[in-house]
Design an enzyme around this catalytic site. Structure first.
Site, PDB file in Angstrom:
ATOM      1  N   ASP A  65       0.894  -1.163   0.000  1.00  0.00           N
ATOM      2  CA  ASP A  65       0.000   0.000   0.000  1.00  0.00           C
ATOM      3  C   ASP A  65       0.929   1.208   0.000  1.00  0.00           C
ATOM      4  OD1 ASP A  65      -1.514   2.210   0.603  1.00  0.00           O
ATOM      5  OD2 ASP A  65      -2.608   1.283   2.260  1.00  0.00           O
TER       6      ASP A  65
ATOM      7  N   ASN B 272       3.625   4.523  -9.922  1.00  0.00           N
ATOM      8  CA  ASN B 272       2.495   4.522 -10.855  1.00  0.00           C
ATOM      9  C   ASN B 272       1.149   4.389 -10.139  1.00  0.00           C
ATOM     10  OD1 ASN B 272       1.107   3.705 -13.561  1.00  0.00           O
ATOM     11  ND2 ASN B 272       0.783   1.931 -12.250  1.00  0.00           N
TER      12      ASN B 272
ATOM     13  N   TYR C  58      -7.486  15.160  -7.108  1.00  0.00           N
ATOM     14  CA  TYR C  58      -6.626  14.327  -7.975  1.00  0.00           C
ATOM     15  C   TYR C  58      -5.597  15.194  -8.701  1.00  0.00           C
ATOM     16  CZ  TYR C  58      -5.348  11.132 -11.802  1.00  0.00           C
ATOM     17  OH  TYR C  58      -4.658  10.371 -12.719  1.00  0.00           O
TER      18      TYR C  58
ATOM     19  N   ILE D 234      -6.094   7.780 -21.011  1.00  0.00           N
ATOM     20  CA  ILE D 234      -5.520   6.479 -21.368  1.00  0.00           C
ATOM     21  C   ILE D 234      -6.578   5.409 -21.083  1.00  0.00           C
ATOM     22  CG2 ILE D 234      -3.630   4.852 -20.922  1.00  0.00           C
ATOM     23  CD1 ILE D 234      -2.623   7.563 -22.046  1.00  0.00           C
TER      24      ILE D 234
ATOM     25  N   THR E  16      -7.888   2.707 -19.674  1.00  0.00           N
ATOM     26  CA  THR E  16      -7.768   1.705 -18.600  1.00  0.00           C
ATOM     27  C   THR E  16      -9.030   1.819 -17.737  1.00  0.00           C
ATOM     28  OG1 THR E  16      -6.764   3.193 -16.980  1.00  0.00           O
ATOM     29  CG2 THR E  16      -5.242   2.052 -18.468  1.00  0.00           C
TER      30      THR E  16
END
Ligand code: NAD
Length: 249
Positions: A62, A89, A154, A187, A189
């Site tokens: 984590d 990442n 974010y 992207i 995902t």
């Protein structure tokens, strides 16, 4: 074999871009530590690499936990004797507007995305110093560069990591430790499934991208591969935009 002989730890490598980077780095000769909170998927990525003839292991990490970082790096050094590349990442994505963001959500996003990259950088430095250098790659986002109608926490977390990259680059350049970031645009995902999961949502996203398509995990992984390899040995403190031209306009 652009990463021959290197050991790379990639966080958030159980799926998405991290998985793609783990597999590409292995194909280019790296030994890979797949790190994530998702054990089943992460174990499978490491297993896929091993059964294809590569060298990989999974470690449960984590990224917001200092204790987990110490253990993950120690485990890597015990098993593979060195650590040359770190890809920070792992991340969580939230689109709540600032007015509607709770303290809890703000803290969650900042502690996974910004604290995670800070802790990874802090604890990998001694191992890289011992190896006479290394490459740290921080995955940021175009939302850390330009504002948007949604989100806030974010984008702020990614902007924090983008500037942390430059401070770390300056502090460790003389030791051969390079620190760069990548700022991807949209992207394809699971992370942005809520944005591009419907034909209308996908079309609206594509409309903002001069290249006329959503990016792929490979688009980012090849940028990370370059920054991980010695081909980029004079590059540190830089941010590589992989966004189909979105922020160029
Ligand atoms: N997909 C996009 O459009 C996009 C755009 C810009 C930037 N990014 C960034 O790219 C990176 C990769 O994202 P992705 O698109 O592959 O998304 P993803 O959601 O598929 O992958 C994120 C991974 O991080 C892991 N993770 C989350 N919290 C964690 C924690 N506390 N500790 C360890 N692992 C944790 C998840 O389990 C998952 O495997 C992220 O940093 C993301 O912010 C993505």
């Amino acid at each position: 074999m652009r990463l021959n002989g290197k050991v790379a730890l990639i966080t958030g490598a159980a799926r998405g871009q991290g998985e793609c980077e783990a597999k590409l780095f292995s194909a280019e000769g790296a030994t890979v530590v797949v790190a994530d909170v998702l054990s089943t998927l992460g174990e499978k990525v490491a297993q896929d690499i091993s059964s294809g003839g590569g060298k990989a292991t999974f470690v449960k990490l984590d990224v917001s936990s200092e204790k987990d970082w110490v253990l993950a790096i120690q485990h890597t050094l015990d098993k593979f004797k060195a650590l040359n590349v770190l890809v920070n990442n792992a991340s969580i994505y939230r689109t709540t507007t600032i007015e509607n963001t709770s303290m809890e959500e703000w803290d969650d996003v900042i502690s996974t995305n910004a604290r995670g990259a800070f802790l990874g950088t802090k604890y990998v430095i001694p191992a890289m110093r011992k190896a006479n250098g290394g490459s740290i790659i921080n995955i940021c986002s175009t939302t850390g560069i330009v504002g948007s109608s949604r989100g806030g926490a974010y984008g702020a977390s990614k902007a924090a990591v983008r500037i942390l990259t430059k401070h770390a680059a300056i502090q460790h350049a003389s030791e051969g430790i390079r620190v760069n970031s990548i700022s991807p645009g949209s992207i394809d995902t699971e992370m942005i499934a809520e944005n591009i999961g419907t034909p209308q949502g996908r079309a609206a996203s594509i409309k903002r991208i001069p290249a006329g398509r959503i990016g792929t995990a490979e688009d980012v992984a090849y940028g990370a591969l370059f920054l991980a390899s010695d081909e980029s040995s004079f590059i540190t403190g830089s941010d590589l935009l992989i966004d189909g031209g979105m922020t160029a306009q």
